[in-house]
Design an enzyme around this catalytic site. Structure first.
Site, PDB file in Angstrom:
ATOM      1  N   SER A 148       0.871  -1.168   0.000  1.00  0.00           N
ATOM      2  CA  SER A 148       0.000   0.000   0.000  1.00  0.00           C
ATOM      3  C   SER A 148       0.907   1.215   0.000  1.00  0.00           C
ATOM      4  O   SER A 148       2.056   1.143   0.454  1.00  0.00           O
ATOM      5  CB  SER A 148      -0.887   0.001   1.253  1.00  0.00           C
ATOM      6  N   TYR A 161      -3.011  -1.342  10.010  1.00  0.00           N
ATOM      7  CA  TYR A 161      -2.929  -1.637   8.582  1.00  0.00           C
ATOM      8  C   TYR A 161      -1.636  -1.093   7.982  1.00  0.00           C
ATOM      9  O   TYR A 161      -0.937  -1.796   7.243  1.00  0.00           O
ATOM     10  CB  TYR A 161      -4.139  -1.046   7.865  1.00  0.00           C
TER      11      TYR A 161
END
Length: 254
Positions: A148, A161
């Site tokens: 990400s 996350y």
């Protein structure tokens, strides 16, 4: 069908988290590029519908149930997928959960932190290990880890996350060095905020932040990311390994 119909001809690829969203987009593009694809997900009903829709188009795809939090499920799923495909040339580690969105560090609890790490980090590690023998046997194996861009810029209120995806980047580099001798490439694709089911929780303010910060100022959709994954799986990238490909319209440039 896409213009990439022959790019992965004859390849056998396993995609996790493939029932919907980015994973489904990856599986679709990979199959359209000529590969046989094993698709795995915990969302069994959604997965069955997605697999049936792709099979109806004449694409070579197969579905498998997978719980990335369960080591036994990972081993069982990997073995079944590899057996069905008759080997393995590519692994796309896409399955992940967010769960910490909208919470500050102090608002996270240990159980939530552990859940994210178990699925995103431990699960990716174990799935890769389960597939390594088949990837080594391929002689031209490729692992694509979905990272990400959040750890590249330090996205706030998403700590578990972000930390998990930072770990994926580190894992990618270490595995690239370990598996180079087996001619396996290991790269990470780091998407920006992409409009899919899994990001429905994201407030409009965050979408606007991305929009305003991108060099290409528009909404990011799954099809924006598939090209990087196809490239990393293909013969075009056989001397590229241990790299992080940021796909975010220029929000982060590295």
């Amino acid at each position: 069908m896409t213009d990439n119909v022959q790019l992965l001809a004859g390849r056998k690829v396993f995609v996790t988290g493939a029932a919907r969203g980015l994973g489904l987009a990856f599986a679709t593009a990979i199959a359209e590029a000529g590969a046989q694809v094993a698709m795995a997900d915990i969302l069994t009903d959604v997965l069955e519908e997605s697999v049936a829709a792709l099979q109806a188009r004449g694409l070579s795809v197969h579905g498998f149930t997978l719980d990335m939090a369960d080591p036994a499920s990972i081993d069982t799923c990997a073995s079944a997928a590899i057996a069905k495909l008759g080997g393995l040339d590519g692994l796309v580690n896409n399955a992940a959960i967010t769960n910490s969105g909208g919470r500050s560090s102090e608002q996270l609890d240990i159980a939530l932190w552990d859940r994210v790490m178990d699925v995103n980090v431990r699960g990716t590690w174990l799935m890769t290990n389960a597939c390594l023998p088949a990837l080594r046997a391929s002689g031209n194996g490729a692992v694509v880890n979905l990272a990400s861009d959040t750890p590249l810029w330090g996205a706030p209120n998403l700590l578990a996350y972000v930390a998990s995806k930072g770990a994926i980047i580190g894992m990618t580099r270490s595995l690239a060095r370990e598996e180079g001798k087996h001619n396996i490439t290991v790269n990470a694709v780091a998407p920006g905020l992409t409009k899919v089911e899994a990001t429905e929780y994201v407030p409009e303010q965050r979408y606007q932040h991305y929009h305003d910060g991108r060099a290409l100022q528009r909404l990011q959709v799954p099809e924006d990311v598939t090209g990087a994954v196809l490239f990393a799986l293909s013969g075009l990238s056989r001397f590229i390994t241990g790299q992080v490909i940021a796909v975010n319209g220029g929000f982060v440039m590295n």
